[in-house]
Scaffold this active site. Structure first.
Site, PDB file in Angstrom:
ATOM      1  N   LYS A  76      36.574  44.783  39.954  1.00  0.00           N
ATOM      2  CA  LYS A  76      35.320  44.025  40.051  1.00  0.00           C
ATOM      3  C   LYS A  76      34.581  44.309  41.357  1.00  0.00           C
ATOM      4  O   LYS A  76      33.376  44.075  41.454  1.00  0.00           O
ATOM      5  CB  LYS A  76      35.604  42.529  39.940  1.00  0.00           C
ATOM      6  CG  LYS A  76      36.171  42.085  38.605  1.00  0.00           C
ATOM      7  CD  LYS A  76      35.119  42.008  37.533  1.00  0.00           C
ATOM      8  CE  LYS A  76      35.661  41.360  36.263  1.00  0.00           C
ATOM      9  NZ  LYS A  76      34.644  41.199  35.224  1.00  0.00           N
ATOM     10  N   ASP A 121      36.234  34.007  36.207  1.00  0.00           N
ATOM     11  CA  ASP A 121      37.655  33.721  36.017  1.00  0.00           C
ATOM     12  C   ASP A 121      38.422  34.033  37.290  1.00  0.00           C
ATOM     13  O   ASP A 121      39.625  33.798  37.355  1.00  0.00           O
ATOM     14  CB  ASP A 121      38.215  34.569  34.875  1.00  0.00           C
ATOM     15  CG  ASP A 121      37.829  34.019  33.506  1.00  0.00           C
ATOM     16  OD1 ASP A 121      38.069  32.830  33.270  1.00  0.00           O
ATOM     17  OD2 ASP A 121      37.281  34.785  32.697  1.00  0.00           O
TER      18      ASP A 121
END
Length: 415
Positions: A76, A121
């Site tokens: 990410k 998340d």
């Protein structure tokens, strides 16, 4: 469960998709990222695992190890900063900002009053918080009930303000959008929805760095066959898969590898999308040990690439992911021990499940000649969770990895 995608196409990368994702913008993003202090300067390793390949009855298994991409612990770190950079460049074109200086923090005084927000998340929120801190803007992160305290603390360490809700991931996405509209903030999300596509596209474009490195590490040539016959990719909302599929499809053209997308059984939004022929919702509870893949709704933007580009979609059980984590951690003889988080091991879990069934292996054309790539998308981003699942700490696995690297049995870090 396994489903063949009836709508997949076998052609050159369509020009209509180049308007969404293309090699040129992926290369530009990669150049910008090379100036961010939170990323390691070298490519992440591409480990050859010959013992695992023998165990699974295939010619080759390689793992692209994103666990060491960044102190942030996951892939990410490639998406959020690019999305934030491109958002700022669009909002303030008159400033003629230099993207490389922007991510290096040269314009911090300009953005002290600028606020970005996202649901997460864990990994995307951590990457966005770190990027915002580097650029100098304020960051608010919305967490749902199942995000662990460890992941919350890791995000807060980058000066992000945390908002907790009692619902699931999709409800946290809705809350982030509501707060942004109320306060005049800007959502930097990795999933698209109606009227919101530019930023998720930019996030996905950042993931092209992974594919670019794989091509360099394998010596692949444009429009020639890939070093791999199969690539197993994590599902989630579809962003990572779309970023890798689009890059490898455009580079290899009709000679691209087969793509298999893997997601939790209870968060099967991409599987359902393949079955229905449109971006769809999951049918299960969504809650999964694979926290980064516990998503209930497909990103419509990602689906524009996945529907024509992915050959197979499959679901796995949480226990399958845990077994794959342990396989990677163990190493064996000439295989390096690898720390893979719950979501990071999902691709290998999918391969492992298919190779236990002759019928499913045949359906996906997996055999003794197959050369398979999986991507470990994260390290032990929740260390206590990792230790509980693997029965060994990440630090212990890394110690064994260091010993392996010094042992002289090292396999080439290429395919």
């Amino acid at each position: 469960m396994l489903i063949a995608n009836e709508r997949v196409t076998f052609s050159q990368y369509p020009s209509v998709l180049k308007n969404i994702m293309n090699l040129e913008q992926a290369h530009e993003s990669r150049q910008w990222l090379s100036h961010w202090s939170q990323l390691n300067r070298s490519a992440t390793p591409l480990w050859n695992l010959p013992n695992l390949a023998e165990k699974l009855g295939v010619a080759k298994v390689c793992v692209k190890d994103e666990s060491v991409r960044s102190p942030l612990g996951s892939f990410k770190a490639l998406g959020a900063p690019i999305a934030l950079i491109r958002l700022i460049l669009r909002l303030w074109p008159e400033h003629k900002l230099d993207a490389k200086e922007l991510i290096s923090g040269h314009y911090k005084e300009l953005f002290k009053a600028f606020t970005v927000i996202s649901a997460t998340d864990g990994n995307h929120g951590r990457a966005l918080a770190a990027a915002a801190q580097s650029i100098g803007c304020r960051c608010v992160i919305v967490l749902h009930a199942n995000v662990s305290l460890e992941r919350e603390q890791a995000i807060a360490a980058y000066d992000a303000e945390i908002v907790r809700i009692t619902g699931n991931y999709d409800e946290s996405v809705e809350e982030a959008a509501r707060l942004a509209a109320t306060n005049g903030w800007h959502v930097v999300s990795d999933t698209s929805y109606e009227g919101y596509e530019d930023i998720p596209r930019d996030v996905m474009q950042g993931y092209g760095t992974i594919a670019a490195e794989i091509i360099e590490q394998t010596g692949a040539e444009r429009d020639k066959p890939s070093a791999f016959t199969h690539v197993f990719l994590q599902g989630g909302v579809g962003g990572l898969a779309a970023g890798i599929v689009s890059y490898l499809w455009e580079f290899h053209g009709e000679s691209r590898p087969q793509f298999v997308v893997v997601e939790p059984k209870q968060a099967d939004c991409l599987y359902q999308s393949a079955a229905q022929g449109k971006a769809a919702k999951a049918t299960g509870s969504v809650d999964s040990v694979m926290a980064g893949l516990a998503c209930g709704e497909t990103s419509p933007l990602a689906w524009q690439i996945l529907q024509p580009g992915v050959d197979y979609f499959m679901t796995i059980e949480d226990d399958d992911a845990v077994a794959a984590m342990r396989l990677l951690a163990s190493g064996n003889g000439s295989d390096i021990p690898v720390v893979a988080g719950e979501s990071g091991a999902a691709g290998l879990a999918g391969l492992h499940v298919l190779r236990q069934s002759a019928e499913k292996s045949k359906a996906v054309c997996l055999d003794a000649d197959s050369r398979v790539l999986v991507i470990n998308t994260e390290a032990a981003t929740a260390p206590s969770v990792y230790q509980g699942l693997v029965s060994e700490s990440a630090e212990s696995v890394l110690e064994r990895q260091a010993s392996w690297l010094n042992s002289g049995v090292r396999q080439p870090a290429t395919a």
